[in-house]
Design a protein around this motif. Structure first.
Motif, PDB file in Angstrom:
ATOM      1  N   GLY A  75       0.809  -1.224   0.000  1.00 26.41           N
ATOM      2  CA  GLY A  75       0.000   0.000   0.000  1.00 26.41           C
ATOM      3  C   GLY A  75       0.836   1.265   0.000  1.00 26.41           C
ATOM      4  N   MET A  76       2.020   1.190   0.569  1.00 23.52           N
ATOM      5  CA  MET A  76       2.930   2.345   0.579  1.00 23.52           C
ATOM      6  C   MET A  76       3.959   2.235  -0.529  1.00 23.52           C
ATOM      7  SD  MET A  76       3.570   3.114   4.666  1.00 23.52           S
ATOM      8  CE  MET A  76       4.707   1.769   4.872  1.00 23.52           C
ATOM      9  N   ASP A  77       4.031   1.067  -1.165  1.00 23.34           N
ATOM     10  CA  ASP A  77       5.015   0.775  -2.201  1.00 23.34           C
ATOM     11  C   ASP A  77       6.445   0.935  -1.680  1.00 23.34           C
ATOM     12  OD1 ASP A  77       5.687  -0.107  -4.766  1.00 23.34           O
ATOM     13  OD2 ASP A  77       5.926   1.941  -5.515  1.00 23.34           O
ATOM     14  N   LYS A  78       6.628   0.528  -0.435  1.00 20.22           N
ATOM     15  CA  LYS A  78       7.961   0.563   0.177  1.00 20.22           C
ATOM     16  C   LYS A  78       7.957  -0.306   1.431  1.00 20.22           C
ATOM     17  CE  LYS A  78       7.398   4.686   3.066  1.00 20.22           C
ATOM     18  NZ  LYS A  78       7.988   5.962   3.428  1.00 20.22           N
ATOM     19  N   TYR A  79       9.132  -0.469   2.005  1.00 21.05           N
ATOM     20  CA  TYR A  79       9.258  -1.201   3.258  1.00 21.05           C
ATOM     21  C   TYR A  79       8.864  -0.288   4.416  1.00 21.05           C
ATOM     22  CZ  TYR A  79      11.780  -4.965   0.929  1.00 21.05           C
ATOM     23  OH  TYR A  79      12.112  -6.009   0.122  1.00 21.05           O
ATOM     24  N   GLY A  80       8.232  -0.878   5.437  1.00 20.26           N
ATOM     25  CA  GLY A  80       7.853  -0.130   6.629  1.00 20.26           C
ATOM     26  C   GLY A  80       8.287  -0.878   7.872  1.00 20.26           C
ATOM     27  N   GLU A  81       8.717  -0.137   8.876  1.00 19.78           N
ATOM     28  CA  GLU A  81       9.211  -0.749  10.111  1.00 19.78           C
ATOM     29  C   GLU A  81       8.095  -1.489  10.835  1.00 19.78           C
ATOM     30  OE1 GLU A  81      11.032   0.497  14.457  1.00 19.78           O
ATOM     31  OE2 GLU A  81      11.164   1.953  12.831  1.00 19.78           O
ATOM     32  N   ILE A  82       8.378  -2.737  11.210  1.00 18.10           N
ATOM     33  CA  ILE A  82       7.417  -3.540  11.974  1.00 18.10           C
ATOM     34  C   ILE A  82       7.997  -4.025  13.294  1.00 18.10           C
ATOM     35  CG2 ILE A  82       6.044  -4.290   9.993  1.00 18.10           C
ATOM     36  CD1 ILE A  82       7.588  -6.972  10.099  1.00 18.10           C
ATOM     37  N   SER A  83       9.313  -3.838  13.483  1.00 13.85           N
ATOM     38  CA  SER A  83       9.957  -4.381  14.672  1.00 13.85           C
ATOM     39  C   SER A  83      11.332  -3.744  14.847  1.00 13.85           C
ATOM     40  CB  SER A  83      10.093  -5.893  14.501  1.00 13.85           C
ATOM     41  OG  SER A  83      10.634  -6.483  15.638  1.00 13.85           O
ATOM     42  N   SER A  84      11.868  -3.850  16.058  1.00 12.68           N
ATOM     43  CA  SER A  84      13.226  -3.362  16.305  1.00 12.68           C
ATOM     44  C   SER A  84      13.798  -4.068  17.529  1.00 12.68           C
ATOM     45  CB  SER A  84      13.236  -1.848  16.526  1.00 12.68           C
ATOM     46  OG  SER A  84      12.538  -1.515  17.703  1.00 12.68           O
ATOM     47  N   ALA A  85      15.104  -3.969  17.679  1.00  9.56           N
ATOM     48  CA  ALA A  85      15.783  -4.524  18.856  1.00  9.56           C
ATOM     49  C   ALA A  85      16.979  -3.634  19.161  1.00  9.56           C
ATOM     50  CB  ALA A  85      16.240  -5.955  18.611  1.00  9.56           C
ATOM     51  N   SER A  86      17.067  -3.171  20.413  1.00 10.88           N
ATOM     52  CA  SER A  86      18.129  -2.246  20.808  1.00 10.88           C
ATOM     53  C   SER A  86      18.935  -2.774  21.983  1.00 10.88           C
ATOM     54  CB  SER A  86      17.536  -0.892  21.225  1.00 10.88           C
ATOM     55  OG  SER A  86      16.843  -0.302  20.160  1.00 10.88           O
TER      56      SER A  86
END
Length: 183
Positions: A75-86
């Motif tokens: 829908g955005m025609d791109k990658y979108g952040e779904i998760s992270s680890a710090s």
């Protein structure tokens, strides 16, 4: 744009958050384990994603190292952040004063009690100084974004959505969500 509003950019949402307190020697390995858990989850959902080792200039003050996981969002025609680890090393622990005593038995000597009975031990020596723990956190799953990634990636031309195989037991065995289900 699409990433600024709607389901992707809600201001209050449910998520599954992982927190770890560990020794400094463990933190790098645990950080890798956290990101591996996230990658395994997204692989099992058959999502197309990429893991980014974020550059220093993109890290917040607490983070020593951070990974972001981005899924393809049609829908955005791109990658979108779904998760992270710090890995925040001892930054948060210093602010919260969370400490541990490393090798607590080191520096302690055992001696027989003054009454001479065997089996009873008295500890002697200096205590090892306290050190700050390392803290790690990971957003295993930002629920609205994960739902969005599943819906967008598995929606068919007729509007139906194929349920990823690993989710089917939690959907009563349903393999496809029909397009007219909401009607």
């Amino acid at each position: 744009g699409a990433a600024q509003k709607g389901l992707y950019r809600v201001h209050q949402f449910s998520k599954v958050e992982l927190f770890v307190l560990c020794t400094p020697e463990q933190s790098d390995a645990i950080h890798e384990e956290l990101i591996s858990l996230e990658e395994e989850m997204f692989s099992s959902l058959n999502l197309h994603f990429k893991t980014l080792d974020m550059p220093t200039m993109d890290l917040g003050a607490p983070a020593y190292r951070k990974y972001d996981v981005e899924a393809w969002m049609p829908g955005m025609d791109k990658y979108g952040e779904i998760s992270s680890a710090s890995n925040c090393t001892d930054y948060q622990a210093r602010r919260l004063n969370i400490r541990y005593r490393p090798n607590a038995k080191e520096g302690e000597e055992e001696a027989e009690a003054s009454n001479g009975k065997k089996g009873k031990k008295k500890k002697k020596g200096k205590k090892v100084p306290l050190e700050f723990v390392h803290t790690l956190n990971a957003t295993a799953c930002a629920v609205p974004r994960l739902i969005l990634a599943i819906l967008e990636n598995f929606q068919q031309e007729d509007g139906s959505v194929i349920v990823p195989e690993v989710l089917r037991p939690y959907m009563g065995g349903m393999e496809v969500i029909p397009a007219d289900l909401a009607k």
